[in-house]
Design an enzyme around this catalytic site. Structure first.
Site, PDB file in Angstrom:
ATOM      1  N   LYS A 197       1.668  10.870 -12.542  1.00  0.00           N
ATOM      2  CA  LYS A 197       0.605  11.219 -11.596  1.00  0.00           C
ATOM      3  C   LYS A 197      -0.551  11.851 -12.370  1.00  0.00           C
ATOM      4  O   LYS A 197      -0.731  13.063 -12.382  1.00  0.00           O
ATOM      5  CB  LYS A 197       1.162  12.155 -10.516  1.00  0.00           C
ATOM      6  CG  LYS A 197       0.485  11.967  -9.179  1.00  0.00           C
ATOM      7  CD  LYS A 197       1.339  12.490  -8.059  1.00  0.00           C
ATOM      8  CE  LYS A 197       0.567  12.638  -6.765  1.00  0.00           C
ATOM      9  NZ  LYS A 197      -0.025  11.408  -6.274  1.00  0.00           N
ATOM     10  N   GLU A 224       2.120  -1.423  -5.999  1.00  0.00           N
ATOM     11  CA  GLU A 224       1.938  -0.373  -4.993  1.00  0.00           C
ATOM     12  C   GLU A 224       0.482  -0.363  -4.566  1.00  0.00           C
ATOM     13  O   GLU A 224      -0.273  -1.254  -4.941  1.00  0.00           O
ATOM     14  CB  GLU A 224       2.391   0.981  -5.536  1.00  0.00           C
ATOM     15  CG  GLU A 224       1.630   1.449  -6.757  1.00  0.00           C
ATOM     16  CD  GLU A 224       2.049   2.848  -7.213  1.00  0.00           C
ATOM     17  OE1 GLU A 224       2.424   3.677  -6.382  1.00  0.00           O
ATOM     18  OE2 GLU A 224       1.968   3.107  -8.428  1.00  0.00           O
TER      19      GLU A 224
HETATM   20  N1  PLP Z   1       2.083   6.012  -5.425  1.00  0.00           N
HETATM   21  C1  PLP Z   1       0.948   6.636  -5.730  1.00  0.00           C
HETATM   22  C2  PLP Z   1      -0.008   5.945  -6.627  1.00  0.00           C
HETATM   23  C3  PLP Z   1       0.681   7.911  -5.214  1.00  0.00           C
HETATM   24  O1  PLP Z   1      -0.457   8.544  -5.511  1.00  0.00           O
HETATM   25  C4  PLP Z   1       1.619   8.514  -4.357  1.00  0.00           C
HETATM   26  C5  PLP Z   1       1.380   9.847  -3.812  1.00  0.00           C
HETATM   27  O2  PLP Z   1       1.856  10.820  -4.268  1.00  0.00           O
HETATM   28  C6  PLP Z   1       2.793   7.818  -4.061  1.00  0.00           C
HETATM   29  C7  PLP Z   1       2.995   6.573  -4.611  1.00  0.00           C
HETATM   30  C8  PLP Z   1       3.832   8.412  -3.177  1.00  0.00           C
HETATM   31  O3  PLP Z   1       4.574   9.390  -3.830  1.00  0.00           O
HETATM   32  P1  PLP Z   1       5.256  10.572  -3.038  1.00  0.00           P
HETATM   33  O4  PLP Z   1       6.128   9.931  -2.005  1.00  0.00           O
HETATM   34  O5  PLP Z   1       6.040  11.292  -4.057  1.00  0.00           O
HETATM   35  O6  PLP Z   1       4.170  11.365  -2.431  1.00  0.00           O
HETATM   36  C1  COI Z   2       0.003  12.056  -2.075  1.00  0.00           C
HETATM   37  O1  COI Z   2       0.514  11.308  -1.237  1.00  0.00           O
HETATM   38  O2  COI Z   2       0.347  13.245  -2.186  1.00  0.00           O
HETATM   39  C2  COI Z   2      -1.012  11.597  -2.995  1.00  0.00           C
HETATM   40  O3  COI Z   2      -1.229  12.230  -3.971  1.00  0.00           O
HETATM   41  C3  COI Z   2      -1.755  10.380  -2.694  1.00  0.00           C
HETATM   42  C4  COI Z   2      -3.230  10.589  -2.683  1.00  0.00           C
HETATM   43  C5  COI Z   2      -3.827   9.242  -2.477  1.00  0.00           C
HETATM   44  C6  COI Z   2      -3.690  11.535  -1.637  1.00  0.00           C
END
Ligand code: PLP
Ligand code: COI
Length: 340
Positions: free
Chosen positions: A184, A220
């Site tokens: 991230k 994704e």
């Molecule tokens: N993929 C991306 C590119 C993201 O920014 C996020 C957000 O956090 C996710 C997937 C989903 O991850 P999570 O379920 O851990 O929030």
């Molecule tokens: C999240 O879901 O926490 C993210 O970081 C995604 C972002 C596009 C807000």
């Protein structure tokens, strides 16, 4: 605790400053003890590593008010761990996982008046992040870093909440093989900005990114993983080294198997298969599960049978079970809920 006078039910996904945030600085090889501050502004040198070479990583999580009025967060230990993985890949020092969870708790507690009430449809979004803060002019990692956690009350990520969205297959790539797609890092989002603006300009809500090497497999979107449902009610989710390992997706896989008795396949998913699925959704902290009604591949419309009016039935069950666990209506698996 008196809640702030905010129109919770009409919140979008935007930034509203809250009262307190956490900050800790890394210098001479060690993190300081950290503190809470009211100052929302960061002052750094003009040549800071983050400003010149984008050395920055972040996390995203939420605090919820449960049905019986407690404030909780969801699996913060997994965000802490993922941030360590992100830090290692960008040559940044790890912020200790136990301290990460402690900092998140402190921020939520200090801003409890901003945690939206149960049933409002809003949540407190929590944003931990870290960046290189000292001057760096040759291309190398910074020596000093700042770790911060702020929070902001948010509503649905996509306007319209649970209404299905339309996405397009994107001609830009999000992540290179052996690149940084699995962490991230801010840089992954900077390079998605042009793609999302051009998707919006063409009337689409989001981009479906394909794998950069073959452009045949579903990866994704800019901010969420995919969940598909087959016509015989199997849950299918893309497996790839170049997508972010979503905590929501990992949780949904468990929920699908253990709570709903569904079969789950985590495997490569080809774009060619999308036309055969019954349902499609985007899953993530911000997106929760946002249903997709239509995928457009260079003018070719792939309409999911679940349609443009509401979530498909399996997506709805996944959504209700996950949010039920987060809001305390359904018993959570051991260790998923962290009470503040
Ligand atoms: N993929 C991306 C590119 C993201 O920014 C996020 C957000 O956090 C996710 C997937 C989903 O991850 P999570 O379920 O851990 O929030
Ligand atoms: C999240 O879901 O926490 C993210 O970081 C995604 C972002 C596009 C807000």
């Amino acid at each position: 605790m008196d809640k702030k006078n905010i129109d919770w039910t009409n919140l979008g996904f935007g930034y509203i400053p809250t009262e307190k945030r956490y900050v800790s600085n890394y210098k001479d090889g060690a993190w300081d003890e950290g503190t809470m501050t009211s100052d929302a502004n960061v002052v750094i040198n003009e040549c800071a590593g983050v400003l010149q070479y984008a050395q920055t990583i972040f996390e995203g999580m939420k605090a919820y008010t449960t049905e019986d009025g407690h404030i909780v967060t969801f699996r913060p230990d997994l965000n802490a761990k993922r941030m360590v993985d992100s830090a290692k890949r960008l040559e940044m020092p790890a912020f200790p996982e136990d301290r990460f969870v402690e900092a998140v708790k402190q921020v939520v507690e200090a801003n409890a008046a901003y945690v939206p009430p149960y049933g409002s449809g809003a949540t407190l979004y929590i944003r931990p992040y870290m960046f290189g803060s000292n001057p760096v002019i040759g291309v190398k990692p910074a020596d000093e870093y700042q770790f911060r956690v702020f929070s902001t009350p948010v509503g649905p990520y996509f306007k319209g909440g649970a209404k299905p969205i339309t996405i397009r297959v994107c001609d830009f790539d999000r992540a290179a093989p052996h690149g940084t797609g699995h962490i991230k890092a801010g840089l992954n989002y900077a390079m998605s900005l042009h793609a999302i603006m051009s998707a919006h300009a063409e009337g689409y809500d989001e981009n479906m990114y394909l794998d950069a090497a073959t452009r045949t497999k579903v990866e994704e979107t800019g901010g969420a993983n995919f969940i598909f449902v087959t016509k015989d009610n199997k849950v299918v989710t893309p497996k790839s080294d170049t997508i972010l390992p979503s905590i929501t997706r990992r949780s949904l896989i468990y929920v699908a198997k253990e709570y709903l008795g569904l079969e789950v396949e985590e495997r490569e998913v080809y774009l060619d298969e999308v036309k055969d699925f019954a349902e499609c959704g985007l899953c993530g902290t911000a997106a929760v599960i946002s249903p997709v009604g239509k995928v457009v591949d260079h003018g070719r419309e792939i309409c999911l049978p679940s349609g443009m009016e509401e979530m498909g039935p399996i997506t709805k069950k996944l959504y209700d079970t996950l949010t039920g666990i987060q809001m305390g209506q359904i018993e959570a698996p051991e260790g998923w809920i962290c009470e503040i």
